[in-house]
Scaffold this motif. Structure first.
Motif, short mmCIF file in Angstrom:
data_model
loop_
_atom_site.label_atom_id
_atom_site.label_comp_id
_atom_site.label_asym_id
_atom_site.label_seq_id
_atom_site.Cartn_x
_atom_site.Cartn_y
_atom_site.Cartn_z
N ALA A 215 0.85 -1.43 0.23
CA ALA A 215 0.08 -0.39 -0.35
C ALA A 215 0.77 1.25 -0.17
N PRO A 216 0.72 2.34 -1.00
CA PRO A 216 1.56 3.45 -0.75
C PRO A 216 1.60 3.87 0.20
N ALA A 217 3.00 4.25 0.90
CA ALA A 217 3.21 4.72 2.62
C ALA A 217 3.87 6.59 1.88
N PRO A 218 3.68 7.40 2.55
CA PRO A 218 3.80 9.17 2.66
C PRO A 218 5.36 8.97 2.11
N THR A 219 5.68 9.70 0.96
CA THR A 219 7.48 9.72 0.35
C THR A 219 8.64 9.84 2.06
N PRO A 220 9.46 9.05 2.20
CA PRO A 220 10.86 9.87 3.16
C PRO A 220 11.34 10.32 2.89
N SER A 221 11.72 11.18 4.51
CA SER A 221 12.11 13.05 4.10
C SER A 221 13.69 12.17 3.50
N PRO A 222 14.22 13.16 3.30
CA PRO A 222 15.31 12.77 2.23
C PRO A 222 16.75 12.61 3.49
N SER A 223 16.23 11.90 4.74
CA SER A 223 16.92 11.20 5.36
C SER A 223 17.06 10.14 4.77
N PRO B 68 20.27 6.47 0.69
CA PRO B 68 21.06 5.71 1.47
C PRO B 68 21.58 6.00 1.62
N LYS B 69 22.62 7.51 0.63
CA LYS B 69 23.97 8.21 0.42
C LYS B 69 23.67 9.23 1.32
N SER B 70 22.60 9.68 2.01
CA SER B 70 22.98 10.81 2.74
C SER B 70 24.11 10.94 4.18
N LEU C 113 23.13 2.20 7.16
CA LEU C 113 21.34 2.17 7.37
C LEU C 113 21.71 0.76 8.27
N LYS C 114 20.75 1.88 8.99
CA LYS C 114 20.09 0.87 9.87
C LYS C 114 18.59 0.38 9.71
N SER C 115 18.10 -0.28 10.21
CA SER C 115 16.84 -1.52 9.48
C SER C 115 15.07 -0.60 9.25
N LYS C 116 15.78 0.57 9.85
CA LYS C 116 14.21 1.60 9.89
C LYS C 116 14.90 2.76 8.88
N ASP C 117 15.98 2.56 8.38
CA ASP C 117 16.04 3.83 7.42
C ASP C 117 16.05 2.82 6.05
N LEU C 118 16.24 1.64 6.48
CA LEU C 118 15.97 0.65 4.70
C LEU C 118 14.56 0.35 4.87
#
Length: 362
Positions: free
Chosen positions: A30-38, A41-43, A50-55
């Motif tokens: 299901a569509p999810a909100p676009t994540p923040s720039p953080s 992967p290269k930010s 990368l942490k699990s929540k970031d991935l």
């Protein structure tokens, strides 16, 4: 459309039993909100950290991009289908214009012949002919023929005017269709750019990941699908589903099964590749029953069925915007063409957000 050998329903059931809870490569969540720039992967400097929540945020963003690409693909397919219908209408109008022009030429020729005949007789009034004639009966006969000739001329002129009106109307209709075709081409081009942009962005996100991160990403996708499927099955829905496929439904399922492993390509209708609605529409076409080309039109035009009443061959429409479709094959599973980078596969029927079920041969 090439004929391919198909597996038996028993084989389908076996594949479903093995894969229904862990089908690889199922389509969009299901569509999810676009994540923040953080979430880039290269930010944080390196994808290795990368942490699990970031991935997970990356996974959600990729899912949304592919979902948006699916919506744009439906727009592209709809514009293409509309263009085909408009082209057919223009061809029919061209044939009418050609036939109308031929009729007009014949009528003009007849009108010219009538005018030349009138010129030869000098156009002498009947009263004068009567005075010049010593035979009243001959005058009456001539008068009758003249009246018939006048009526025929009047009818000829009326047909001539009608033929000219028809030609003008056909020309106006053809001009309008050409205008619609041109506008449709622009819509199609815009949808194409939108699809390509969304896919390129999603692929760019994946390309930024290290190999091990991509593997983790794939596992996260599978886990999300498994959880959705498990939740769906836990509702007890399978206990109520016991429908048997219709003869045409069986043929549609056999066709879809024969396409397993073929790549997803947006806008494709086979035989080497498919998008989601390209697969379902061609499967039902092979069964002798044409259905709309896009998942959104399939949802709009086909008969809606309760989930508990669905049977193999029925189509499950996914997401609130009807942007994805799969074919139910029994045992809580579907066959579908998921998204770019995936192949036609078996997946859990509940692994995505179900909008509803439609039956092509209701």
């Amino acid at each position: 459309m090439s004929k391919r050998s198909t597996t038996t329903m028993a084989a389908i059931a076996l594949v479903c039993a093995v894969t229904v809870l862990a089908a690889p490569g199922a389509a969009y969540a299901a569509p999810a909100p676009t994540p923040s720039p953080s979430t880039d992967p290269k930010s944080s400097g390196s994808s290795k950290s990368l942490k699990s929540k970031d991935l997970e945020a990356v996974r959600e963003k990729i899912d949304k991009l592919y979902h948006d690409a699916a919506v744009a693909t439906d727009e592209y397919n709809a514009a293409e289908e509309k263009a085909e219908k408009q082209s057919d209408a223009i061809v029919k109008l061209a044939r009418k214009i050609a036939a109308g022009q031929a009729r007009l030429d014949r009528l003009k020729s007849s009108a010219g012949a009538a005018a030349r005949e009138q010129y030869r007789t000098g156009g002498i009034p009947r009263e004068t002919q009567f005075l010049l004639s010593g035979n009243p009966q001959q005058f009456l006969d001539n008068a009758g023929r003249m009246y018939q000739g006048q009526q025929a001329t009047k009818n000829l002129l009326s047909q001539l005017a009608d033929a000219q009106d028809d030609l003008a109307r056909y020309a106006d209709d053809a001009s309008a269709k050409w205008k619609e075709l041109d506008e449709g081409a622009k819509d199609k081009a815009a949808a194409k750019k939108k699809v390509e942009r969304q896919i390129e962005e999603a692929q760019a996100l994946e390309d930024k990941l290290e190999k091990k991160e991509r593997e983790r990403l794939r596992k996260l996708e599978e886990q999300a699908e498994q959880k959705a499927q498990t939740d769906w099955l836990s509702s007890g829905v399978l206990k109520e589903i016991d429908g048997k496929a219709s003869p045409m439904g069986k043929k549609a399922v056999q066709y879809a099964t024969a396409q397993l492993g073929k790549p997803y390509v947006w806008g494709a209708e086979g035989p080497k590749s498919y998008d989601c609605s390209g697969l379902t529409s061609q499967a039902w076409a092979s069964a002798g029953h044409g259905i709309p080309r896009t998942s959104q039109e399939q949802w709009k035009q086909l008969k809606h069925i309760d989930v508990k009443d669905m049977r193999p061959g029925d189509l499950i429409i996914y997401h609130d915007d009807a942007s994805h479709v799969g074919m139910y094959i029994g045992d809580g599973a579907i066959i579908h063409a998921p998204r770019p980078g995936r192949t036609v596969t078996v997946a859990g029927a509940g692994s995505m957000a179900i909008l509803g079920v439609v039956r092509p041969d209701a």
